[in-house]
Design an enzyme around this catalytic site. Structure first.
Site, PDB file in Angstrom:
ATOM      1  N   CYS A 445       0.818  -1.223   0.000  1.00  0.00           N
ATOM      2  CA  CYS A 445       0.000   0.000   0.000  1.00  0.00           C
ATOM      3  C   CYS A 445       0.850   1.271   0.000  1.00  0.00           C
ATOM      4  O   CYS A 445       0.559   2.236  -0.717  1.00  0.00           O
ATOM      5  CB  CYS A 445      -0.978   0.004   1.166  1.00  0.00           C
ATOM      6  SG  CYS A 445      -0.256  -0.359   2.774  1.00  0.00           S
ATOM      7  N   ASP A 569      -7.551   5.224  -1.622  1.00  0.00           N
ATOM      8  CA  ASP A 569      -7.194   3.994  -0.908  1.00  0.00           C
ATOM      9  C   ASP A 569      -6.421   3.041  -1.819  1.00  0.00           C
ATOM     10  O   ASP A 569      -6.964   2.516  -2.789  1.00  0.00           O
ATOM     11  CB  ASP A 569      -8.473   3.307  -0.414  1.00  0.00           C
ATOM     12  CG  ASP A 569      -8.192   2.259   0.652  1.00  0.00           C
ATOM     13  OD1 ASP A 569      -7.071   1.711   0.646  1.00  0.00           O
ATOM     14  OD2 ASP A 569      -9.079   1.993   1.476  1.00  0.00           O
ATOM     15  N   HIS A 571      -5.528   0.078  -1.236  1.00  0.00           N
ATOM     16  CA  HIS A 571      -5.818  -1.332  -0.968  1.00  0.00           C
ATOM     17  C   HIS A 571      -6.849  -1.916  -1.937  1.00  0.00           C
ATOM     18  O   HIS A 571      -7.164  -3.105  -1.862  1.00  0.00           O
ATOM     19  CB  HIS A 571      -6.335  -1.493   0.473  1.00  0.00           C
ATOM     20  CG  HIS A 571      -5.383  -0.972   1.501  1.00  0.00           C
ATOM     21  ND1 HIS A 571      -5.448   0.323   1.977  1.00  0.00           N
ATOM     22  CD2 HIS A 571      -4.326  -1.545   2.124  1.00  0.00           C
ATOM     23  CE1 HIS A 571      -4.488   0.515   2.869  1.00  0.00           C
ATOM     24  NE2 HIS A 571      -3.788  -0.608   2.980  1.00  0.00           N
TER      25      HIS A 571
END
Length: 612
Positions: A445, A569, A571
């Site tokens: 990440c 994000d 992820h």
């Protein structure tokens, strides 16, 4: 009758930032019955030097010199005004704006009438109205310039080329349609007549989906051309034009005979002419209420303006070089820019063989910053700053993989009452898990956040370095002795400190590291984040525990202290589908409950380098 005066809100904000006593030139569009819209200005590059002849070639056709602006108690206004009066073509009444330094308070507008200045009121035109009322044309075409490598020869051959362009043999085709525009027949399409307007033309242009399906159903409303053909970060409709040359021509009574008498001219030339390919892109601005009958002349003028820009570029290079027997003419190319402060496009011509860091090119950009009263601390006119047009992005994406661009555009509001949004300033790509066939789910990440930040610096023109891969990041951290050799090729995660090291090593970018004791205390740094986005505008990496995210905005209410964070994000593991990413919240506003109240957080806040 005096023209009606309107002033772009973009222009007013730029005028307000000028804090140096000087004069400058105003540029605007004259349209409708009798309306003048002021869109841009430049200030004198040195005392007494307005340089409007060179500057005007950089603007889209129809955006022309129309007056003078005076900042503070400038004493040379009258002399400059007399100079401007003789050069203004679009109106008989040049405009004078008188501004105080650093403020719009007391701003006065006056038309020059019968040798006297007469004060006039003006209307401010906000961005949304500009986008609604005006559009741009964009065309590409190519020529070959055959010339001796001297300024005089280039000027002569360019003049001859412009005459060829204006001889009536060019025909224009509105891309994706069967609409043709010629000098003799005007607009060739059954839907139009002599009273048809540009907005009628826009209504006939199909979207890419309609063009592919061949759907010719009558549309209820004009298409959103900005969505499909416009420039990123700009909501203007853009009409793409293809250029053809007529092989046959009808000769009217006023035309010369098709078979002129033979004329022989013998000259002795010791030097050999060089061939320079001219692949130009030309733009023009048009009010959507403009009659289609004017379109041909406007498109011709846009090409001629681009040719003048090329001429200026080639001659500038020759005057910079030392005179030698071996002078090789370089190839110019057009670059379009859309500085967010301007509210309009601006074009520059750069020589392909000269990079952005060549001293002559740097000096050219520095001069532009000075002339347009822009800070010399950030890039506006480097090649990487050029406009990205949606149709070209789609074409590239279909050929080679490119991450999604600016995924926050169109996200749902945060819901912060009386809050003010502070957002990332510029373009970026969204990098996340599993892209480029890298199996980094569960550990990559922060690497992805770093790639997103690097893409911002690349797209803003601060660097030409490709986005670093996971392996390159690991190899660099080992090289500087931050990680052991076993780290290279591993699945070990990194944090904000490692990110700051990589930004310094890869891009020479400094970062500010901010520590927060727990997720519950993140609201205490909302004001600092707001200041960061105002002054730096870069994406921010935040790491806590084993998770990393990218902050690209904050919505903050000073009175209540309420704040939400716009999160990108890394992820996400799905396909690059914007609707899914926004609806599912992979890019969206997050409150304090999004953060782990028991984890401490470090923020890596990249600082813009001083660069132009």
């Amino acid at each position: 009758m005096l023209p009606k005066l309107r002033i772009s809100a973009f222009l007013l904000k730029r005028l307000e930032r000028v804090k140096l006593q000087c004069s400058g030139c105003l540029y605007g569009v004259f349209y409708g019955e009798s309306t003048l819209l002021l869109l841009s200005f430049n200030v004198e590059s040195s005392v007494g030097q307005l340089n409007y002849e060179q500057i005007q070639h950089k603007f889209p056709a129809e955006l022309d010199l129309c007056g003078l602006v005076k900042f503070g108690d400038c004493t040379d206004t009258e002399a400059h005004l007399n100079e401007i009066i003789s050069s203004v073509d679009i109106t008989d009444n040049p405009i004078l704006l008188q501004c105080q330094l650093g403020t719009l308070v007391g701003l006065r507008a006056s038309f020059f009438i019968h040798g006297k200045l007469e004060n006039v009121p003006f209307e401010v035109v906000e961005a949304a109205q500009l986008y609604n009322d005006f559009c741009f044309t964009r065309l590409k075409c190519g020529f070959f310039l055959h010339t001796l490598p001297t300024p005089e020869a280039i000027a002569k051959e360019m003049h001859a080329l412009r005459k060829r362009v204006a001889d009536g043999n060019l025909v224009f085709n509105v891309a994706q349609t069967k609409i043709y525009v010629s000098s003799n027949s005007g607009i060739q399409h059954q839907s139009f007549n002599c009273d048809s307007l540009i907005e009628s033309l826009i209504a006939e242009i199909p979207t890419p989906t309609e063009a592919a399906s061949g759907d010719k159903k009558k549309k209820a409303a004009a298409p959103d051309l900005a969505k499909y053909y416009g420039a990123v970060g700009c909501a203007y409709d853009v009409i793409n034009i293809d250029v053809l040359r007529s092989r046959t021509r009808d000769f009217g009574a006023g035309d010369s005979l098709p078979y002129p008498a033979l004329s022989v001219c013998i000259t002795n030339e010791d030097s050999v002419k060089q061939e320079v390919p001219l692949e130009l892109e030309a733009m023009a601005i048009l009010c959507k209420k403009t009659k289609l009958l004017r379109l041909y002349d406007v498109l011709i003028e846009s090409i001629c303006r681009s040719l003048r820009l090329f001429e200026q570029c080639l001659i500038e290079r020759l005057t910079e070089q030392e005179t030698t027997s071996e002078v090789k003419l370089l190839t110019p190319r057009t670059y379009h820019f859309y500085p967010q402060e301007f509210g309009h496009f601006l074009s520059c011509a750069y020589l392909e063989q000269l990079g952005d860091d060549e001293p002559s090119v740097q000096e050219k950009r520095k001069r532009l910053h000075r002339q347009f009263a822009l800070p010399a601390t950030r890039p506006y006119f480097r090649r990487a700053n050029q406009c990205r047009f949606q149709d070209e992005i789609d074409a590239v994406d279909s050929a080679t993989w490119t991450p999604l661009l600016n995924t926050h555009l169109g996200v749902r509001p945060s819901g912060v009452t009386d809050g003010k949004e502070y957002l990332v300033n510029g373009n970026y790509h969204y990098y996340h898990y599993l892209q480029q066939q890298v199996q980094d789910k569960g550990w990559g990440c922060a690497y992805r956040s770093l790639q997103t930040i690097c893409s911002w610096f690349l797209l803003q023109g601060y660097t030409e370095r490709p986005i670093p891969t996971h392996l390159e990041i690991q190899e660099y951290l080992h090289k500087i002795n931050d990680k052991p050799a076993s780290f290279v090729g591993s699945s070990q995660w990194i944090g904000s400190t490692e990110l700051s090291m990589c930004l310094q090593g890869f891009l020479n970018v400094d970062s500010k590291i901010l520590h927060v004791a727990s997720g519950a205390e993140l609201s205490t740094i909302a004001s600092e984040l707001a200041m960061h986005f105002q002054t730096q505008g870069t994406p921010v990496m935040i790491g806590g525990g084993v998770l990393a995210h990218t902050i690209i905005g904050v919505d903050y209410c000073v009175q209540t202290g309420q704040a939400k964070f716009l999160i990108l994000d890394p992820h996400y593991t799905g396909p690059d589908d914007l609707a899914t990413i926004q609806i599912k919240g992979w890019c969206g506003w997050k409150g304090l409950d999004f953060w782990d109240k028991k984890s401490y957080y470090n923020l890596c806040m990249p600082q813009r380098p001083i660069l132009y």
